[in-house]
Design a protein around this motif. Structure first.
Motif, short mmCIF file in Angstrom:
data_model
loop_
_atom_site.label_atom_id
_atom_site.label_comp_id
_atom_site.label_asym_id
_atom_site.label_seq_id
_atom_site.Cartn_x
_atom_site.Cartn_y
_atom_site.Cartn_z
N ARG A 85 0.86 -1.30 -0.01
CA ARG A 85 0.00 0.12 0.03
C ARG A 85 0.87 1.24 0.05
O ARG A 85 0.74 2.24 -0.72
CB ARG A 85 -0.73 -0.04 1.25
CG ARG A 85 -1.85 1.26 1.14
CD ARG A 85 -2.96 0.84 2.16
NE ARG A 85 -4.00 1.91 2.22
CZ ARG A 85 -4.76 2.19 3.19
NH1 ARG A 85 -4.75 1.26 4.06
NH2 ARG A 85 -5.61 3.12 3.08
N TRP A 86 1.79 1.43 0.96
CA TRP A 86 2.65 2.56 1.10
C TRP A 86 3.87 2.57 2.20
O TRP A 86 3.76 1.47 2.85
CB TRP A 86 1.99 3.82 1.47
CG TRP A 86 1.21 3.62 2.83
CD1 TRP A 86 1.56 3.42 3.81
CD2 TRP A 86 -0.22 4.15 3.00
NE1 TRP A 86 0.74 3.62 4.94
CE2 TRP A 86 -0.34 4.07 4.28
CE3 TRP A 86 -1.12 4.45 2.20
CZ2 TRP A 86 -1.76 4.18 5.04
CZ3 TRP A 86 -2.56 4.72 2.88
CH2 TRP A 86 -2.66 4.55 4.34
N SER A 138 8.86 16.84 -2.05
CA SER A 138 8.21 17.26 -3.11
C SER A 138 9.38 18.13 -3.82
O SER A 138 9.43 18.08 -5.15
CB SER A 138 7.00 18.03 -2.85
OG SER A 138 7.00 19.10 -3.47
N PHE A 155 8.54 14.39 -5.88
CA PHE A 155 7.41 13.71 -5.57
C PHE A 155 6.38 14.64 -5.79
O PHE A 155 6.19 15.81 -5.53
CB PHE A 155 7.57 13.33 -3.92
CG PHE A 155 8.22 11.90 -3.81
CD1 PHE A 155 7.37 10.91 -3.07
CD2 PHE A 155 9.47 11.85 -4.04
CE1 PHE A 155 8.03 9.91 -2.56
CE2 PHE A 155 10.09 10.60 -3.91
CZ PHE A 155 9.49 9.65 -3.18
N THR A 156 5.18 14.01 -6.22
CA THR A 156 3.70 14.75 -6.13
C THR A 156 2.96 14.55 -5.19
O THR A 156 2.82 13.41 -4.67
CB THR A 156 3.03 13.95 -7.51
OG1 THR A 156 3.95 14.12 -8.65
CG2 THR A 156 1.72 14.70 -7.63
N SER A 179 -0.50 14.35 -3.09
CA SER A 179 -1.86 14.40 -3.47
C SER A 179 -2.68 14.85 -2.26
O SER A 179 -3.76 15.15 -2.49
CB SER A 179 -2.15 12.74 -3.91
OG SER A 179 -1.94 11.95 -2.66
N GLU A 197 0.21 12.32 1.84
CA GLU A 197 0.29 11.15 0.86
C GLU A 197 1.21 11.81 -0.34
O GLU A 197 0.69 12.93 -1.18
CB GLU A 197 -1.11 10.64 0.11
CG GLU A 197 -1.55 9.89 1.40
CD GLU A 197 -3.02 9.13 1.13
OE1 GLU A 197 -3.21 9.13 -0.08
OE2 GLU A 197 -3.53 8.74 1.92
N LEU A 198 2.43 11.19 -0.73
CA LEU A 198 3.19 11.78 -1.82
C LEU A 198 3.19 10.39 -2.79
O LEU A 198 3.38 9.31 -2.26
CB LEU A 198 4.30 12.05 -1.39
CG LEU A 198 4.27 13.25 -0.48
CD1 LEU A 198 4.22 12.79 0.94
CD2 LEU A 198 5.45 14.24 -0.63
N GLN A 199 3.54 10.67 -4.13
CA GLN A 199 3.60 9.73 -5.24
C GLN A 199 4.95 10.03 -5.63
O GLN A 199 5.32 11.08 -6.12
CB GLN A 199 2.26 9.82 -6.14
CG GLN A 199 2.44 8.44 -7.06
CD GLN A 199 1.72 7.22 -6.31
OE1 GLN A 199 0.83 7.32 -5.57
NE2 GLN A 199 2.15 6.01 -6.89
N SER A 200 5.63 8.75 -6.34
CA SER A 200 6.80 8.71 -7.04
C SER A 200 6.70 7.50 -7.76
O SER A 200 7.21 6.56 -7.20
CB SER A 200 8.18 8.72 -6.42
OG SER A 200 9.36 8.78 -7.21
N PRO A 241 5.55 4.31 -8.97
CA PRO A 241 4.60 3.32 -8.38
C PRO A 241 4.78 3.45 -6.83
O PRO A 241 4.09 2.81 -6.07
CB PRO A 241 5.04 1.95 -8.63
CG PRO A 241 6.54 2.29 -9.11
CD PRO A 241 6.74 3.47 -9.71
N LYS A 289 4.30 5.21 -3.21
CA LYS A 289 3.57 6.09 -2.42
C LYS A 289 3.95 6.00 -1.01
O LYS A 289 4.49 4.91 -0.36
CB LYS A 289 2.16 5.58 -2.36
CG LYS A 289 1.18 6.73 -1.84
CD LYS A 289 -0.08 6.24 -1.65
CE LYS A 289 -0.99 6.95 -2.40
NZ LYS A 289 -2.39 6.73 -2.36
#
Length: 116
Positions: free
Chosen positions: A6-7, A23, A28-29, A31, A39-42, A44, A46
């Motif tokens: 999950r993360w 970020s 990182f994006t 969200s 919560e940040l995404q790079s 796949p 999280k």
């Protein structure tokens, strides 16, 4: 069915500052970002950040380590240090590329690798 990842969760005293660190320092994006949760995404991956009042010295001992491949280790290290990271020893020049270890703003370890 196998469990699905999950993360990765990190505890931070200042969640918005930590979200800015990842970020701006590693692109990182973001969200979600509140005072208590982000919560940040790079790709796949999280990364979840959660507020904690924990003692920063304890955090440095019991820390997660995140490892990243970067295009330019020198500029990434400089950017992260400007955002509050501390270099943990010198950048090393290994046969497989450059590597560096840093502690982020709440003591979590970051590993950087620039392939040869």
């Amino acid at each position: 069915m196998a469990a699905a990842f999950r993360w990765v969760l990190q505890l931070h005293r200042d969640v918005p500052r930590a979200a800015r660190f990842y970020s701006e320092g590693l692109d990182f994006t973001v969200s979600v970002c509140t005072l208590r949760w982000a919560e940040l995404q790079s790709g796949p991956l999280k990364l979840a950040l959660m507020h904690s009042q924990s003692n920063p010295e304890v955090q440095k001992v019991y820390s997660s380590m995140l490892s990243f491949t970067v295009v330019d280790i020198n500029s990434t290290v400089a950017k992260l240090m400007a955002l509050g990271a501390e270099l943990d020893g010198p950048i090393k020049y290994e046969i497989h590329g450059k590597v560096a270890a840093l502690r982020c703003i709440d003591g979590h370890m970051l590993g950087l690798h620039e392939p040869a």
